[in-house]
Design an enzyme around this catalytic site. Structure first.
Site, PDB file in Angstrom:
ATOM      1  N   ARG A  68       0.846  -1.199   0.000  1.00 53.41           N
ATOM      2  CA  ARG A  68       0.000   0.000   0.000  1.00 53.41           C
ATOM      3  C   ARG A  68       0.875   1.238   0.000  1.00 53.41           C
ATOM      4  O   ARG A  68       2.022   1.216   0.421  1.00 53.41           O
ATOM      5  CB  ARG A  68      -0.909  -0.009   1.227  1.00 53.41           C
ATOM      6  CG  ARG A  68      -2.108  -0.903   1.054  1.00 53.41           C
ATOM      7  CD  ARG A  68      -3.302  -0.420   1.868  1.00 53.41           C
ATOM      8  NE  ARG A  68      -2.946  -0.197   3.240  1.00 53.41           N
ATOM      9  CZ  ARG A  68      -3.031  -1.124   4.190  1.00 53.41           C
ATOM     10  NH1 ARG A  68      -3.437  -2.335   3.881  1.00 53.41           N
ATOM     11  NH2 ARG A  68      -2.704  -0.855   5.425  1.00 53.41           N
TER      12      ARG A  68
ATOM     13  N   ARG B 124      -0.022   4.737  18.713  1.00 53.53           N
ATOM     14  CA  ARG B 124       0.917   5.612  19.447  1.00 53.53           C
ATOM     15  C   ARG B 124       1.181   5.003  20.794  1.00 53.53           C
ATOM     16  O   ARG B 124       0.266   4.551  21.472  1.00 53.53           O
ATOM     17  CB  ARG B 124       0.311   7.001  19.618  1.00 53.53           C
ATOM     18  CG  ARG B 124       0.522   7.887  18.414  1.00 53.53           C
ATOM     19  CD  ARG B 124      -0.334   9.106  18.485  1.00 53.53           C
ATOM     20  NE  ARG B 124      -0.040   9.922  19.681  1.00 53.53           N
ATOM     21  CZ  ARG B 124      -0.830  10.904  20.087  1.00 53.53           C
ATOM     22  NH1 ARG B 124      -1.949  11.165  19.458  1.00 53.53           N
ATOM     23  NH2 ARG B 124      -0.506  11.627  21.132  1.00 53.53           N
TER      24      ARG B 124
ATOM     25  N   LYS C  39       3.408  -7.334  11.791  1.00 52.06           N
ATOM     26  CA  LYS C  39       2.621  -7.610  10.584  1.00 52.06           C
ATOM     27  C   LYS C  39       2.872  -9.019  10.054  1.00 52.06           C
ATOM     28  O   LYS C  39       4.004  -9.416   9.802  1.00 52.06           O
ATOM     29  CB  LYS C  39       2.981  -6.579   9.515  1.00 52.06           C
ATOM     30  CG  LYS C  39       2.115  -6.699   8.278  1.00 52.06           C
ATOM     31  CD  LYS C  39       1.833  -5.346   7.722  1.00 52.06           C
ATOM     32  CE  LYS C  39       1.295  -5.382   6.329  1.00 52.06           C
ATOM     33  NZ  LYS C  39       0.907  -4.089   5.846  1.00 52.06           N
TER      34      LYS C  39
HETATM   35  C1  BTN Z   1       0.424  -3.860   2.279  1.00 53.39           C
HETATM   36  O1  BTN Z   1       1.193  -2.919   2.041  1.00 53.39           O
HETATM   37  O2  BTN Z   1       0.125  -4.159   3.434  1.00 53.39           O
HETATM   38  C2  BTN Z   1      -0.160  -4.652   1.149  1.00 53.39           C
HETATM   39  C3  BTN Z   1       0.780  -5.709   0.642  1.00 53.39           C
HETATM   40  C4  BTN Z   1       0.188  -6.601  -0.445  1.00 53.39           C
HETATM   41  C5  BTN Z   1       1.219  -7.525  -1.035  1.00 53.39           C
HETATM   42  C6  BTN Z   1       0.606  -8.501  -1.995  1.00 53.39           C
HETATM   43  S1  BTN Z   1       1.707  -9.795  -2.471  1.00 53.39           S
HETATM   44  C7  BTN Z   1       0.587 -10.324  -3.700  1.00 53.39           C
HETATM   45  C8  BTN Z   1       0.004  -9.081  -4.335  1.00 53.39           C
HETATM   46  N1  BTN Z   1       0.834  -8.615  -5.409  1.00 53.39           N
HETATM   47  C9  BTN Z   1       1.403  -7.453  -5.134  1.00 53.39           C
HETATM   48  O3  BTN Z   1       2.192  -6.848  -5.886  1.00 53.39           O
HETATM   49  N2  BTN Z   1       1.010  -7.010  -3.924  1.00 53.39           N
HETATM   50  C10 BTN Z   1       0.086  -7.927  -3.313  1.00 53.39           C
END
Ligand code: BTN
Length: 338
Positions: free
Chosen positions: A137, A337, A202
């Protein structure tokens, strides 16, 4: 002679060598460069190049021992379409139009968006062993070493308008927690809108990418990155606390089984969401809300809002209390926070 054909042909040969070398090494034994070269009818130099690419670009750990040859440092079980399907159960298998397994791709989401443009419809799924430009993201990079995690995208078309879709990412997060429960991981939490956390680290990220008209239909690519077994991969670039399933469970987990379970729960969730929206997911989401009643920051490109998280409303918006007033937010990146 058409010169442009030559590098492409060379590239194909090199990729075949790379795949074949890796498939042979998957038996976990030592193989000398010359034996690999003979088996694959390529030079030792070509084998060496393939090994370097596997180590440097795909982050595959390979031991190279003089006199013995090459061996995978950690055994790998590759993704396998039949094993994924058999973990799914017949009612869900029939809802998948197609499932593809790729060895390496820039991003499974980008690949799926391209498929959507060329007419592929709901129920197309792709998994990759490695992503060279995995998307997170907010334009972040998703670290995607070969053969260790799950990088999965599913295409689904919704006959809904843009406002009805606003809670979809929360429903997907709940679907993932339902799949994790089936492998006895019950204590994950959710950070709005769809980060899956374990002890505030995460475990899994979700990236939704959509195409459509405001009034629908919408083609949604659901991209899921699940940390299964990061091993000793260099992960400084992740830039946030993270965890993998291997560390939580203290044992290996079958990626094919997990992929099958996630796909089944996703397909089930897509139908439920199309029928009833977010309501069948609200209670589960709220029960796992890691931010509830905590001080948080909500980050936007141009500003940061501070407040106390007060859960979510029925559309999935984050409720943030600031100076005694509670307001719903549909966008932003939450951080706790301390
Ligand atoms: C985040 O930033 O939390 C979202 C990450 C999402 C990663 C997945 S891996 C499979 C799919 N292909 C990508 O390029 N991104 C998502």
């Amino acid at each position: 002679m058409n010169r442009t054909l030559l590098p492409a042909a060379w590239y194909t040969i090199a990729m075949n060598t790379l795949n074949s070398v890796l498939r042979i090494l998957c038996d976990g034994r030592f193989h000398s460069g010359s034996a690999l070269g003979e088996t694959l009818s390529v030079s030792r130099a070509a084998v060496w190049k393939a090994i370097k690419k596997l180590q440097n670009e795909w982050q595959v750990k390979i031991n190279a021992v003089p006199g013995r040859g090459y061996q995978l440092a950690v055994p790998l079980t590759l993704l396998d379409k039949d094993s994924i399907l058999s973990a799914m159960g017949p009612q869900f298998q029939s809802q998948l139009q197609e499932i593809q397994i790729l060895w390496s791709v820039d991003s499974t989401n980008r690949y799926t968006l391209n498929q959507a443009s060329s007419g592929v419809v709901s129920g197309f799924a792709v998994l990759a062993e490695h992503q060279s430009a995995g998307r997170g993201r907010r334009g972040r990079h998703w670290v995607s070493p070969f053969g260790r995690n799950l990088y999965l995208s599913l295409l689904w078309e919704f006959e809904l308008d843009a406002t009805q879709l606003s809670g979809l990412s929360l429903a997907i997060a709940v679907a993932i927690t339902r799949a994790l429960t089936k492998v006895e991981i019950n204590n994950v939490m959710l950070k709005w809108p769809n980060d899956v956390l374990w002890q505030e680290r995460k475990l899994c990220g979700v990236l939704l990418e959509m195409k459509g008209e405001a009034s629908g239909p919408w083609q949604v690519v659901i991209g899921i990155g699940m940390n299964v077994n990061m091993g000793s991969i260099k992960t400084e670039e992740i830039g946030q606390p993270w965890v993998d399933l291997q560390s939580i469970l203290g044992r290996d987990l079958d990626r094919n089984q997990l992929a099958g379970l996630i796909l089944s729960e996703l397909l089930d969730a897509m139908h439920q969401f199309q029928r009833s929206g977010l309501s069948p997911f609200l209670a589960d989401w709220r029960a796992r809300d890691v931010c509830r009643d905590k001080l948080v920051e909500l980050h936007f490109p141009d500003r940061v809002e501070h407040g106390i998280a007060r859960g979510i409303d029925s559309s999935g918006a984050l409720l943030l209390e600031s100076e005694g007033v509670v307001k719903p937010y549909h966008a932003g990146e939450v951080s706790l926070r301390y």
